[in-house]
Design a protein around this motif. Sequence first.
Motif, short mmCIF file in Angstrom:
data_model
loop_
_atom_site.label_atom_id
_atom_site.label_comp_id
_atom_site.label_asym_id
_atom_site.label_seq_id
_atom_site.Cartn_x
_atom_site.Cartn_y
_atom_site.Cartn_z
N LYS A 1 -2.81 6.39 13.61
CA LYS A 1 -2.18 6.01 14.87
C LYS A 1 -0.73 6.49 14.94
O LYS A 1 -0.16 6.57 16.01
CB LYS A 1 -2.31 4.51 15.13
N SER B 1 5.51 -2.66 9.59
CA SER B 1 5.85 -1.24 9.61
C SER B 1 7.37 -1.09 9.46
O SER B 1 8.12 -2.02 9.73
CB SER B 1 5.38 -0.64 10.93
N GLY C 1 3.15 0.89 6.06
CA GLY C 1 4.38 0.21 6.43
C GLY C 1 5.64 0.76 5.79
O GLY C 1 6.74 0.29 6.09
N GLU D 1 -2.24 3.07 2.92
CA GLU D 1 -2.42 3.66 4.25
C GLU D 1 -1.09 4.00 4.92
O GLU D 1 -0.75 3.44 5.96
CB GLU D 1 -3.14 2.66 5.17
N GLY E 1 1.50 5.78 7.33
CA GLY E 1 1.45 6.57 8.56
C GLY E 1 2.82 7.17 8.82
O GLY E 1 3.08 8.35 8.61
N ARG E 2 3.74 6.29 9.24
CA ARG E 2 5.10 6.71 9.57
C ARG E 2 5.74 7.54 8.45
O ARG E 2 6.39 8.56 8.71
CB ARG E 2 5.96 5.46 9.82
#
Length: 427
Positions: A60, A202, A239, A273, A275-276
């Motif tokens: 995402k 996050s 996160g 996991e 993302g950022r």
Amino acid sequence: MNHFNFKNGHLYCENIPVKDIAEKIGTPTYIYSSATINNNLELFDEAFKDYPHLFCYSMKANSNLSILAITAKKGWGIDIVSGGELFRALKAGVDPKKIVYAGVGKTSKELKEAIDADILLINIESEAELEAIDKIGKQSEKEVSVALRINPEIEPETHHNIATGKKGTKFGLSFIRAKEIFLKRANYKNIQIEGLHMHIGSQIVSLKPYEEAVRKMVEFIEELKKEDVPIQWLNIGGGMGITYKEEIPPTPSQLADAILPLIEKTGCKLIIEPGRFIVGNAGILITKVLYTKISEDRNFIIVDAGMNSLVRVALYGAYHEILSEEQKYGTIVADVVGPICENTDFFAKNRELPPFKQGDYLIIMSTGAFSFSMSSNYNSHTRPAEVLIDNSRGYLIKRRESYLDLIQGESISPRLVLPSSLESVDF
Ligand SMILES: *Cc1c(COP(=O)(O)O)cnc(C)c1O
């Protein structure tokens, strides 16, 4: 390491001047550095190489197929949160056995798609979801592998809108509810509970919340072992924060040093996991200054990207560094605003900035994550194009939308059109 640097007074992405991209593709355009993405992936690979693990890039943050292809090529799996994201992951060629699926509101259609695709784990967020999966599993004659998402009730010290592991948020199950589910797991004949999951928030820039949450998870795993409940996977979510301004987030290797000693004794395989962390600093948004305007007490710099292209500032009050494509001397204090008809449509307020003029290219930094993926067509603006740079080559990985894209799927019902006999008459 970032691959956005000034050379001869101009900003480059890897070996390409970003101005050249803007002149060819137009603005606003997101530009991503594949070297930065690969470097961020490698930092995780290196830090956890001695412990059995699976990394699942959380799509995402940025779900462009080419970005997914980069992470998949490195052997990474994907963390998804919808049927649409499952579709993207499969399109990008991700191995279903490396896909994990979270989210409090999965529909039965989405669950069926995930079960049909034989993904690694569905991360369950309620007992009702477990029952829904058991039913679909029975119809499909399958045993579905799941993990229970726990809300470890800790304070991750980040923006309250992105703190997901606190008491009172909608995410996950408490330890007590999870224990109850484990004790009656035999009732769910078509489900195999193989893991525990958490995702505490996050843009976390401290190790403390991870340590605290992992400690609680490990205690719970030990407690379950006593009840003869084996847990194969411990998923600690994502996160991990990045530097937008002056934050100094922990590195993947510091994270490994902090949590692996806690996890080792469980014998669980680890899932992470991020993302950022993978894409956040690997992207910029290049915009053009349409006008400058001086009102009584303020300077405004009006650019061609708005909150429809990048909503983080309006949504979270996020800070993004702003640079000029061309190095300039001197400064002005100004607001940077977009064309959207909302007061929240701004990227900086009262900020000391280079002295931008009409026609200049203005760069919004650190926009690889939660930027294009949160963009919209509000005010019927087309969304930015996306370009991926790999060394001295550039790829248009999403073409700019056209006006026709804006009305795709819409139609005017003939019933809404007045019969011509009712046309008004001029007197
Ligand atoms: C959003 C999300 C992530 C990724 O968060 P980042 O802050 O981008 O690392 C990971 N796991 C789950 C379940 C998420 O919802």
